[in-house]
Design an enzyme around this catalytic site. Structure first.
Site, PDB file in Angstrom:
ATOM      1  N   ASP A  97       7.302  -6.580  12.981  1.00 55.43           N
ATOM      2  CA  ASP A  97       8.194  -5.667  12.254  1.00 55.43           C
ATOM      3  C   ASP A  97       8.601  -4.498  13.153  1.00 55.43           C
ATOM      4  O   ASP A  97       8.515  -3.332  12.749  1.00 55.43           O
ATOM      5  CB  ASP A  97       7.508  -5.167  10.982  1.00 55.43           C
ATOM      6  CG  ASP A  97       8.501  -4.655   9.944  1.00 55.43           C
ATOM      7  OD1 ASP A  97       9.693  -5.027  10.023  1.00 55.43           O
ATOM      8  OD2 ASP A  97       8.083  -3.897   9.046  1.00 55.43           O
ATOM      9  N   LYS A 117      -3.610   5.069   4.526  1.00 54.67           N
ATOM     10  CA  LYS A 117      -2.885   3.936   3.961  1.00 54.67           C
ATOM     11  C   LYS A 117      -3.827   3.256   2.984  1.00 54.67           C
ATOM     12  O   LYS A 117      -4.876   2.732   3.379  1.00 54.67           O
ATOM     13  CB  LYS A 117      -2.446   2.977   5.065  1.00 54.67           C
ATOM     14  CG  LYS A 117      -1.553   1.845   4.578  1.00 54.67           C
ATOM     15  CD  LYS A 117      -0.956   1.067   5.741  1.00 54.67           C
ATOM     16  CE  LYS A 117       0.057   0.046   5.257  1.00 54.67           C
ATOM     17  NZ  LYS A 117       0.687  -0.687   6.397  1.00 54.67           N
ATOM     18  N   ALA A 167       0.833  -1.194   0.000  1.00 52.66           N
ATOM     19  CA  ALA A 167       0.000   0.000   0.000  1.00 52.66           C
ATOM     20  C   ALA A 167       0.871   1.248   0.000  1.00 52.66           C
ATOM     21  O   ALA A 167       2.037   1.206   0.392  1.00 52.66           O
ATOM     22  CB  ALA A 167      -0.919   0.001   1.223  1.00 52.66           C
TER      23      ALA A 167
END
Length: 287
Positions: free
Chosen positions: A124, A30, A13
């Site tokens: 992450d 987003k 995205a």
């Protein structure tokens, strides 16, 4: 809404700053890229990110304002978090003083514990995904968020190569200890000013051990910090998940002794159990 600027290109995205005319405030949008409008996996990933964020209510996690998935280009609307990322701070200011680094990681661990309690992993955790807002870290980018389930294995190696855990690389079952590894790398990087593991060649023909040095290499010693703190970082970066602190709460409480400003109350999270499962120290550090 009016798009002001594209600020990032993600894995699935694009990310924009926008002005919301009804709310009279800047937000972050987003949105699936036009070229990927019919890409089912990208749409599914954004839907999961929106679902996970809809369950979060924590000052250390970016707030979801709205989401739409029944349109040609699905999108999330997120609060606009003012401040510099930890990556920007490291680049301009260099490594942090130990107490400041510990407090930041404790705050991030509190957000991660909130995420885990609602059944998700972040996968992450890294300085570029954390913004320091008025001195407090806010965790962003849940693009590879993962739904926790016993024995559930990832189908791919989504995430950032230098930060992936050995179990992610091997596509083994993931647990909260997966994010503890990420918190350990974050603390290492804040203390030293550089990543603990280098970037390997990412060609599919390259052996995994070369693509991901963390499978066989140990990071350089944290000689500039106390031995006890360096050993906590080492414990987070154990290759076997069972040898790490098992939860973000356990890690946050273990770090409490290294800062005078108490972020993590001593009564939170039950009795702390040391995570020294090794019979002998793996490495030696300066006292």
């Amino acid at each position: 809404m009016t798009i002001a600027d594209r600020i990032a290109v993600g894995m699935s995205a694009d990310v924009f700053t926008v002005w919301h005319h009804a709310l009279l405030t800047p937000l972050v949008c987003k949105r699936v890229r036009p070229a990927d409008a019919d890409h089912a996996a990208h749409r599914r990933r954004l839907r999961l990110e929106g679902h996970a964020l809809s369950l979060m209510a924590h000052p250390g996690i970016v707030r979801l304002v709205d989401q739409r998935h029944d349109v040609r280009l699905p999108y999330l609307l997120l609060e606009h978090v003012e401040g510099r990322t930890l990556r920007q701070i490291l680049k301009t200011d260099g490594p942090l003083e130990a107490g400041a680094a510990v407090r930041i990681v404790q705050h991030v661990a509190a957000g991660v514990a909130h995420l885990h309690a609602r059944g998700f992993l972040h996968r992450d955790l890294k300085p570029s995904n954390i913004v320091l807002r008025a001195g407090r870290p806010v965790l962003l980018d849940f693009g590879v968020v993962w739904r926790l389930a016993p024995g559930r294995r990832p189908p791919d190696r989504s995430g950032t190569a230098q930060y992936l855990t050995p179990e992610q690389i091997a596509r083994e079952p993931l647990t909260p200890a997966t994010d503890v590894w990420g918190l350990g790398i974050l603390l290492y990087e804040l203390l030293r000013g550089e990543r603990p593991f280098p970037t390997g060649p990412q060609s599919a023909e390259t052996p995994l051990a070369e693509r991901y040095p963390q499978l066989t290499q140990s990071p350089p010693l944290l000689a500039s910090v106390s031995g006890p703190l360096a050993r906590v970082v080492d414990a987070c970066l154990e290759r076997r998940p069972r040898d790490r602190p098992q939860t973000a709460v356990e890690l946050a409480r273990a770090l409490d002794r290294f800062t005078e400003t108490k972020v993590w109350p001593s009564h939170v999270g039950g009795a702390f159990e040391p995570f020294g499962r090794r019979t002998a120290p793996r490495r030696h550090h300066a006292a």
